[in-house]
Design an enzyme around this catalytic site. Structure first.
Site, mmCIF file in Angstrom:
data_model
loop_
_atom_site.group_PDB
_atom_site.id
_atom_site.type_symbol
_atom_site.label_atom_id
_atom_site.label_comp_id
_atom_site.label_asym_id
_atom_site.label_seq_id
_atom_site.Cartn_x
_atom_site.Cartn_y
_atom_site.Cartn_z
ATOM 1 N N ILE A 35 62.727 95.188 37.190
ATOM 2 C CA ILE A 35 61.241 95.678 37.770
ATOM 3 C C ILE A 35 60.697 96.469 38.680
ATOM 4 C CG2 ILE A 35 60.256 93.667 38.101
ATOM 5 C CD1 ILE A 35 58.687 96.140 35.782
ATOM 6 N N LYS A 80 54.299 89.990 36.108
ATOM 7 C CA LYS A 80 53.801 89.103 34.346
ATOM 8 C C LYS A 80 55.159 88.541 34.031
ATOM 9 C CE LYS A 80 55.350 91.095 31.321
ATOM 10 N NZ LYS A 80 56.895 91.319 31.178
#
Lengths: 287, 362
Positions: free
Chosen positions: B14, B98
């Site tokens: 990510i 998250k």
């Protein structure tokens, strides 16, 4: 060769559509059409177009009393009469959803094993808000279709019935656990607001190890936007009545139709789950 | 305007696909100072490619630097609490990927540490920063559909989703074999990995707290350890229902796809990805959708907007646009989904909170 005579039971648009389909179907002749509750027409085959719960219930009593076999949409009643009618073969259930060619195609391809190991089935049926009275009938149609697509026994169900847009229940959510671990998610909701361009929305997605099948038969529409910006969708999908008629005739031909008790057990479990707001196990019923 | 100096902790998938490219585009506002990753070669390579002056294997060396204003935590959720608390104690503002954490106790510790040290904390729920979801939220706020009663968000990801991204780095495998995302020792599966987006969106759109959830999950990947398929129904205090079906294992070649429908008392919003991609290749061996991921409406400029918004609140000393409490509540709902799928029964949020308190007291 003598034409097969067909008698139709029902009322309203559903009956009109079915009668239209029968009139133009080679090899059969429409012998009569009656309201549910009226004496049955004298015909080789009897098919009910009943779309509401009350129409379906009335036909069960007729079939048992007359000792006739009637093809009709799935039952909603769980009483002894319904069980007797299904067990004896007096009632042969056909989901109106099999009238949609894309949904028949999905069912055939899944049964042929084209998706590999099934992972899940997601099905959604959205209806106009004023169709809340038919909510249970639409759930029954979808459930019956799904149980024809997936053959693995249902072992546990969760269901929730809600009144989201008015006083009357208008939404079903259900999750079915199958013995082969397939997860089925159903959403039936009379949620389309006034002015929403589509008359209804039907979507079925089956996911498996080798393929995903996605059918949205009600997507076929002409969209017309007026000067004030409002849009209306005029459906031009083929009338499903013709497909329903074919399926009903084929089912009535079967000398040894499959047991419909599985459907009844699952429907019963869904209703219990919705009432108790708990998941319900069916493992012992073999449904 | 002085550029804020940022350090990135975790240089995995990510970070390299979303955060580091966004930070590079925000060069007028942010100066990338350092990158930390437990894999030395990954840290060094990311530092070289994204222009950081230093790299570390131990994140504690990064947060010990006095010249770093904020950190961007891009590690797996089981590391978030330790790293976020340490960064806050070192006086760094914290942007964290998250899901917020693995447990509610960890999430609460992160919020407490940020408050105690007077630093900003924001959890990167990227979908809050996409035009699509912002537009949906704006319409709801303006009353376009009346009170929200039903939210349906389905998400389908192909098995080889990251294959099309030309990633420079694979997922971290703490023990050298199975990636952390697929390991039961480190991940709770789709309920946290993806569905925390859906649980967050459902709270956002309904404007209500969840009361209970029924969830069913399964492992579809042969030999897999964590659920990659999830379906659930949530009941909110307002009476609204939210439902989702998350599939992470579409056969290779199938497009990533989202279906969002929000039904209110007075109308309905549909914001669904087109079933096909803006570009399709038809070949004898099947179809391909090469632009599918990069053109999805949910990706958009989300990470750029997210990081820019956090930098702005640090610079202006204002509240972060996403309160960490919202992320904590989305996590609570995702954890409730895990519990429900394990128990095979609906689970109340109150029970999940009580379970957390029991753990704290233990």
């Amino acid at each position: 060769m003598r034409e097969l005579t067909v008698g139709l039971i029902g009322r309203g648009d559903a009956l009109d559509s079915l009668a239209h389909a029968a009139r133009y179907r080679p090899g059969i002749r429409l012998a009569g059409r009656v309201d549910p509750g009226a004496p049955l027409p004298d015909a080789d085959r009897l098919i009910c177009a009943g779309s509401s719960s009350s129409e379906r219930a009335a036909v069960v009593a007729l079939a048992l009393a007359a000792g006739r076999r009637i093809a009709m949409p799935p039952l909603l009643a769980l009483d002894d009469e319904a069980r007797r009618a299904l067990a004896s073969g007096s009632i042969v259930q056909v989901s109106p959803l099999v009238g949609y060619a894309p949904l028949r195609e999905v069912a055939q391809r899944v049964r042929r094993g084209e998706i590999g190991r099934p992972y899940g089935l997601f099905a959604l049926h959205h209806l106009p808000r004023d169709a809340a009275a038919d909510l249970d009938a639409r759930l029954a149609d979808l459930l019956h279709y799904v149980l024809e697509v997936l053959e693995s026994p249902v072992v546990r169900v969760y269901a929730r019935r809600s009144a989201l847009f008015g006083e009357q229940d208008d939404t079903w959510h259900a999750i079915l656990h199958l013995a082969d671990e397939t997860l089925v998610t159903l959403e039936v909701a009379a949620c389309l607001p006034a002015g929403w361009p589509e008359p209804e929305r039907l979507l079925v997605e089956v996911t498996g190890s080798d393929a995903v099948l996605r059918a949205e038969p009600t997507r076929q529409a002409v969209h017309a936007t007026k000067r004030d910006g409002s849009t209306r969708a005029v459906p031009w999908w083929p009338d499903p009545s013709a497909g329903y008629l074919e399926a009903a005739l084929a089912r009535l031909e079967q000398t040894d139709p499959p047991s419909e008790l599985r459907y009844l057990e699952v429907l019963s479990a869904l209703l219990s789950a919705a009432t108790e707001q708990q998941a319900v196990r069916l493992a012992d019923t073999g449904a | 305007m002085r550029r804020l100096r940022i350090g990135v902790i975790g240089a995995g998938t990510i970070a390299q696909s979303a955060h580091l490219p966004a930070i590079r585009r925000l060069a007028d506002e942010l100066e990338l100072v350092a990158i930390a990753d437990v894999r030395a070669e990954v840290a060094a390579d990311a530092a070289r490619r994204f222009g950081a002056e230093a790299w570390y294997v131990d994140y504690r060396e990064l947060i010990a630097r006095p010249d770093i204003d904020l950190v961007d935590i891009c590690t797996p959720e089981f590391l978030h609490c330790e790293q976020a608390v340490a960064a806050a104690e070192a006086g760094k503002h914290v942007l964290c990927e998250k899901p917020m954490a693995s447990t509610l106790q960890e999430a609460d510790a992160m919020i407490a540490a940020a408050r105690r040290n007077g630093v900003k904390l924001m959890i990167g729920h990227s979908r809050r920063f996409t035009r699509r979801y912002q537009e949906v939220a704006r319409l709801i706020r303006e009353g376009a559909v009346g009170a929200v009663r039903l939210v349906r968000e389905n998400e389908r990801r192909p098995r080889a989703m990251y294959g099309g991204l030309e990633l420079q780095v694979s997922h971290w495998a703490p023990e050298g074999g199975r990636p952390w995302l697929a390991s039961a020792a480190y991940s709770q599966g789709a309920a946290l990995t993806n569905a925390v987006h859906e649980t967050d969106l459902a709270r956002w759109f309904t404007g209500s707290e969840a009361l209970s959830i029924y969830a069913a999950a399964r492992v579809t990947e042969p030999g897999g350890e964590v659920p990659d398929f999830l379906t659930y129904v949530v009941t909110f205090a307002s009476g609204a229902i939210a439902a989702a079906e998350i599939v992470n294992q579409l056969p290779a070649g199938y497009p990533y796809y989202h279906m969002l429908e929000v039904v209110g008392t007075d109308g309905m919003i549909r914001a669904t990805d087109p079933p096909m991609s803006p570009m399709e290749i038809w070949r004898a061996d099947g179809m391909a959708y090469p632009l599918n991921f990069s053109h999805l409406l949910h990706v958009d400029d989300a990470y750029l907007q997210e990081i820019a918004a956090f930098a702005r609140c640090v610079r202006e000393d204002s509240e972060p646009p996403l309160d960490p409490w919202d992320a904590r509540q989305a996590l609570a709902l995702s954890i409730a989904a895990v519990r429900s799928s394990q128990l095979g029964q609906p689970v109340t949020l109150a029970a999940v909170e009580a379970e957390g308190k029991g753990l704290q007291g233990a």
